[in-house]
Design a protein around this motif. Structure first.
Motif, short mmCIF file in Angstrom:
data_model
loop_
_atom_site.label_atom_id
_atom_site.label_comp_id
_atom_site.label_asym_id
_atom_site.label_seq_id
_atom_site.Cartn_x
_atom_site.Cartn_y
_atom_site.Cartn_z
N LEU A 401 16.14 47.74 -0.40
CA LEU A 401 15.67 46.67 0.48
C LEU A 401 15.27 45.45 -0.34
N GLY A 402 14.66 45.65 -1.49
CA GLY A 402 14.31 44.53 -2.37
C GLY A 402 15.54 43.77 -2.81
N GLU A 403 16.60 44.49 -3.18
CA GLU A 403 17.85 43.82 -3.59
C GLU A 403 18.44 43.02 -2.43
N ALA A 404 18.34 43.58 -1.22
CA ALA A 404 18.88 42.86 -0.05
C ALA A 404 18.08 41.59 0.21
N TRP A 405 16.75 41.68 0.14
CA TRP A 405 15.94 40.49 0.36
C TRP A 405 16.23 39.41 -0.68
N LEU A 406 16.39 39.82 -1.94
CA LEU A 406 16.67 38.82 -2.97
C LEU A 406 18.04 38.19 -2.76
N ALA A 407 19.03 39.00 -2.38
CA ALA A 407 20.36 38.46 -2.10
C ALA A 407 20.32 37.50 -0.92
N ALA A 408 19.39 37.73 0.01
CA ALA A 408 19.26 36.86 1.18
C ALA A 408 18.41 35.63 0.89
N GLY A 409 17.98 35.47 -0.37
CA GLY A 409 17.21 34.28 -0.74
C GLY A 409 15.76 34.32 -0.34
N GLN A 410 15.16 35.53 -0.27
CA GLN A 410 13.76 35.68 0.09
C GLN A 410 13.03 36.42 -1.03
N PRO A 411 12.68 35.72 -2.12
CA PRO A 411 12.11 36.41 -3.29
C PRO A 411 10.74 37.02 -3.04
N ALA A 412 9.92 36.42 -2.19
CA ALA A 412 8.58 36.98 -1.95
C ALA A 412 8.69 38.36 -1.30
N ALA A 442 12.46 38.38 -9.12
CA ALA A 442 11.99 37.88 -7.83
C ALA A 442 10.76 36.99 -8.02
N MET A 443 9.83 37.39 -8.90
CA MET A 443 8.64 36.58 -9.11
C MET A 443 8.98 35.25 -9.77
N ALA A 444 9.98 35.26 -10.64
CA ALA A 444 10.42 33.99 -11.24
C ALA A 444 10.98 33.06 -10.16
N PHE A 445 11.78 33.63 -9.25
CA PHE A 445 12.34 32.82 -8.19
C PHE A 445 11.28 32.36 -7.19
N ALA A 446 10.19 33.14 -7.09
CA ALA A 446 9.09 32.75 -6.21
C ALA A 446 8.11 31.82 -6.91
N GLY A 617 27.41 19.64 -4.63
CA GLY A 617 26.59 19.40 -3.45
C GLY A 617 27.10 20.11 -2.22
N ARG A 618 28.41 20.37 -2.17
CA ARG A 618 28.97 21.01 -0.98
C ARG A 618 28.55 22.46 -0.85
N VAL A 619 28.13 23.06 -1.96
CA VAL A 619 27.69 24.47 -1.89
C VAL A 619 26.24 24.64 -2.32
N ALA A 620 25.56 23.53 -2.57
CA ALA A 620 24.20 23.63 -3.10
C ALA A 620 23.27 24.39 -2.18
N ASP A 621 23.46 24.24 -0.85
CA ASP A 621 22.52 24.88 0.06
C ASP A 621 22.67 26.39 0.08
N VAL A 622 23.76 26.93 -0.45
CA VAL A 622 23.90 28.38 -0.50
C VAL A 622 23.49 28.94 -1.86
N VAL A 623 23.13 28.06 -2.79
CA VAL A 623 22.60 28.48 -4.09
C VAL A 623 21.30 27.70 -4.30
N PRO A 624 20.25 28.06 -3.56
CA PRO A 624 19.04 27.24 -3.55
C PRO A 624 18.40 27.06 -4.92
N LEU A 625 18.60 28.01 -5.84
CA LEU A 625 17.98 27.90 -7.15
C LEU A 625 18.54 26.74 -7.97
#
Length: 914
Positions: A401-412, A442-446, A617-625
């Protein structure tokens, strides 16, 4: 929408409203109006198929031909696979629409799977400029689709139309039309009695067209309608929808109840076992339902309720106990057929808490969704599996579940799951290391770098004791956290402390150590080691660790760029990007593109840099980092182009504080540079003093990493802070002989020249400017700035002829690159010096200073490669120079070139300046 398609544009339009208000009718109308000049694709969400990952999107797009939305043949990270599907769909749609406009009509979007919703949102934001239209109908509930629509409308990327119930006059017209079809019926709705009848129908039905149809049948059969006063309208409408079932045999009612659990459309073969009906009972029940018009056949083996309102009414009429029992039977049947994604929904609806089979099925559905890149659906499945475990959650399930959340862009959320996984008693060995590594990431991304570092330390301690095979990867994770937040010096100390003899065989660790030490100690040997690791025959796993900066190729590209080995850099990047694209690694592709932008900016290829940034820029929103890095790169480009207003806006967009040290340094440099370009020299000087302290704190020894030094020297000189300018020159001189590039030498010579000029030492200033201008630096804009500095100084000391030569070349370089601000300053100085800008078509026989150097070496019989090596330029650049030289001098060979070279200037050309 159709008009936009005819004009070559597109967009998204959403029709929202409750059941029975005409959404499907409007979609039918759109299909009819589109005509043969539009390629129309239709799809419909189904409650039963809501668990099928990308089900609605595939139903809409794949029948158009040539597109498959499943994961690529080469396995990628789940987040990568997810984004790759989006990009593949967008590219395919744009290509298809280039010949024929495309219209996607999506019905019952509220029953879409979440990953199709994400894809539809992604496409909706990118189809305004291409002839692709999306028209979708949806109800307010379930709420996921409506929330997405509200967000798209708020962003200005889609339009929405709220369908209202029929008005009172509209209800009267509809009722009149329905009753007029019954020739034997004598009740008129256009007279006084009929008006009252229509008013009652409108109130009882709430303006819903489908319910008005049902009321028309009552009028025909009973001659009138009850008074609405005193009636519970909600209950009346429910009874109205269920009234037709009252006279049916029991097996038909049981069949309908089971079918409602499966959805408004369902597979006929699934109903008998869910309803516990034998074949004969099921056949009788089905016949009765079809005979009374309550069911219709939709496709082979499938049927649907006459209207979704009917299906909902039957389902809501079930008692909670019966509903749970039917869902449990549906789960058993679908699980037995191996359809785990569909079975998972019923396991949750049946509340099968603690049931091992249900937990296993829902977990398997989550794993299957992750494997297909449908990470949103994976999160829902795995979260449901956790809830079914009722507190006894296996550590591995928490980790998934943690891997899924991180893949979905939800590090917290990912971090919380990883903490639970790491504390689970049943998670040991490499899996526990994996959980701690994921927690660190995940903590780095958060943005919690300290917690990330602690998790990495815990992972390394545990790995050394219990999973030694994972030590190398854990070291990377730990140094990653320190590198990102604290800079090269602390990362260098840490890796030297952790790097043991047993890790010497690990190429990735060797690359990381070389890279960190290059930044911290200006270790030129790092380039050779990294070059060996990324040689032409090396098959690197580019981007295997998606979010680590220590991929050997990216490390090599960074140092090759700082070392001005642009040809080698471009060759390696091309190979790396091909592999990343073939593997669907979006993060790696974007990181490679950003590294290319840095290289292009240094080479003065601003137009190309803008093009690459536009693609990013065309794909930036899918790679938020990558948002921050892209904004800072755009700000750097805006500074080079002289657009300080845009640069300021982009710095604001990048936000603060910048948790990555590289972003902090770039942001500080750009803020000071903007002030310098605005002639606010005291503020610029103060900004560069702050930046210098930051660089000392981080331990960045190579001044090329962020090219702040020459601008700091200029700011200090213009603010009469000569000691500060001298100190910066000394910093560069201390490392320039350890570094392979020419830029540090140019910076030191030009900086010393500026200091000599400020102190009135004309002879030294002349010698140093002459030395700087003669250096073969493959960074045209840096050369142009030095030419501008020297030309401006020559003008001020009354040497206009020499000044004009330098200023004209600076202007030519800046204009060719598109560096508007630099060109404007050079042009202004040239006018004051009494010169004219060079014609874009230079007079025959007049060579630039760089062309003169190339011609001189070539005429000595050196090969193009040898000339390129001596001048630290690419062979292609030398060939370009020679082509222009031959044209200007009307020669065809190096032998002819020797006889046509202009006579060299005497050594004391500027001797009068003493």
């Amino acid at each position: 929408m159709l008009h936009a398609l005819r004009e070559g544009g597109g967009g998204a339009l959403f029709l929202t409203g409750d059941t029975g208000l005409g959404k499907t009718t409007l979609l039918d109308l759109a299909a009819h109006r589109a005509g043969p000049w539009v390629k129309v694709a239709r799809a419909r969400g189904q409650a039963m198929e809501v668990e099928l990952r990308l089900g609605l999107a595939a139903q809409a797009l794949e029948p158009l031909g040539g597109l498959r939305l499943g994961p690529s043949a080469i396995a990628a990270e789940p987040a990568e696979s997810r984004v790759a599907v989006w990009l593949r769909a967008r590219a395919w749609l744009e290509t298809t629409a280039s010949t024929t406009p495309v219209l996607l009509l999506l019905d019952d979007l509220h029953w879409s799977d979440p990953d199709s919703l994400e894809l539809i949102a992604f496409l909706s934001r990118r189809i305004r400029e291409v002839p692709v239209g999306i028209i979708a109908g949806l109800r307010p509930w379930p709420p996921a689709a409506r929330e997405l629509v509200d967000q798209l409308v708020a962003d200005g990327t889609a339009d929405s139309v709220e369908l209202a119930p029929l008005s009172r006059p509209g209800a009267q017209l509809m009722l009149a039309e329905l009753l007029s079809r019954q020739s034997e019926h004598r009740v008129r709705v256009d007279g006084p009695d009929g008006g009252d009848l229509a008013s009652r129908a409108w109130t009882l039905a709430g303006g819903n067209p489908f319910l008005i149809e049902q009321l028309a049948k009552i009028v025909v059969s009973e001659g009138g309608l009850p008074e609405p006063e005193g009636i519970d309208l909600g209950e009346f409408r429910r009874v109205l929808l269920l009234s037709t079932f009252a006279a049916l045999p029991s097996q038909a009612i049981e069949y309908a109840r089971a079918a409602s659990v499966l959805g408004s459309e369902f597979r006929l073969a699934l109903v008998p076992p869910v309803a516990s009906l034998d074949p004969e009972q099921a056949a009788d029940g089905l016949e009765a339902l079809f005979g009374n018009g309550l069911l219709t056949e939709t496709r082979r083996g499938w049927a649907a309720f006459a209207h979704p309102l009917v299906a909902r009414a039957v389902y809501e009429d079930l008692s909670p106990v019966r509903r749970i029992r039917l869902h449990a039977r549906a789960f058993e049947r679908l699980a037995g057929l191996g359809e785990v994604s569909l079975a998972a929904h019923h396991a949750v609806a049946a509340d099968l808490v603690g049931d091992p089979a249900a937990i296993a099925a829902v977990t398997a559905a989550g794993d299957a969704s992750m494997g297909a890149g449908a990470v949103r659906r994976a999160v829902e499945h795995l979260q449901a599996a956790v809830e079914l475990c009722a507190g006894e959650v296996p550590g591995m399930l928490w980790l998934r579940l943690g891997e899924a959340w991180l893949a979905a862009g939800q590090p917290a959320q990912a971090a919380e799951c990883c903490r639970s996984a790491a504390s689970a008693a049943d998670l040991v060995g490499a899996p526990r290391v994996r959980a701690l590594r994921l927690l660190a990431r995940a903590m780095a991304f958060a943005s919690d770098i300290p917690s990330s570092g602690r998790a990495a330390e815990e992972a390394l301690e545990y790995a050394r004791a219990s999973a030694p095979e994972t030590v190398g990867s854990v070291i990377v994770e730990q140094v990653h956290a320190v590198w990102q937040s604290s800079g090269p010096a602390p990362a260098s100390v840490l890796i030297d402390a952790l790097y043991g003899e047993r890790e010497l065989r690990d190429a990735g660790l060797r690359a990381m150590r070389s890279f960190v030490n290059y930044y911290a100690h200006a270790d030129a040997g790092a380039l050779d080691e990294l070059s060996a690791l990324v040689g032409d025959d090396t098959d690197l796993n580019i981007g295997e660790d998606q979010n680590s900066p220590f991929d050997p190729t990216l490390l090599y590209l960074s140092i090759a760029c700082l070392s001005e080995r642009f040809d080698d850099e471009e060759r390696v990047r091309g190979r790396a990007r091909e592999r990343a694209a073939a593997r669907g690694l979006i993060h790696a592709q974007l990181a490679l593109d950003i590294s290319k932008v840095d290289s292009l900016l240094r080479q003065g290829r601003l137009t190309e840099a803008r093009g690459v940034l536009d693609d990013c820029g065309r794909v930036a929103d899918v790679v938020p980092l990558m948002h921050e890095t892209i904004d800072l790169s755009r700000a750097a480009l805006a500074c080079e182009c002289g657009d300080t207003g845009r640069a300021r806006a982009l710095l604001t967009a990048a936000g603060t504080p910048h948790l990555m040290w590289m972003s902090r340094v770039w942001a500080a440099h750009l803020e000071a540079l903007i002030r310098l370009n605005d002639e606010d020299t005291d503020a610029a000087s103060a900004g560069y003093l702050d930046l210098e302290r930051l660089i000392d704190e981080l331990g960045v020894r190579d001044p090329c990493v962020v090219p702040w030094a020459p601008f700091a020297i200029r700011a200090h000189l213009r603010s009469d802070r000569l000691e500060d300018a001298e100190r910066v020159c000394g910093r560069v001189e201390a490392v320039m002989h350890d570094l392979p590039g020419m830029w540090p030498r140019l910076t030191a010579s030009a900086g010393r020249a500026g200091l000599a000029a400020a102190r009135g030492d004309r002879r030294s200033a002349l010698a140093l400017y002459t030395e700087a201008v003669a250096l073969p630096v493959p960074l045209p804009l840096e050369r142009a700035r030095v030419l501008l500095d020297s030309g401006s100084w020559l003008r001020r000391v009354n040497q206009p002829l020499a000044a004009r030569e330098h200023l004209a070349e600076a202007l030519e370089i800046a204009e060719r690159a598109g560096a508007v601000g630099l060109a404007a300053r050079a042009a202004a100085e040239l006018r004051v010096a009494g010169g004219r800008r060079r014609s874009r078509r230079e007079p025959r026989g007049q060579l630039t200073a760089q062309e003169t150097r190339v011609a001189s070496l070539a005429s000595q019989g050196l090969t193009n490669a040898e000339v390129a090596h001596q001048l630290s330029l690419s062979v292609k650049t030398i060939e370009t120079h020679l082509t222009r030289i031959y044209r200007k001098l009307s020669v065809r060979s190096k032998r002819e070139l020797r006889a046509h070279l202009p006579r060299p200037e005497p050594a004391d050309h500027w001797s009068g300046l003493g």
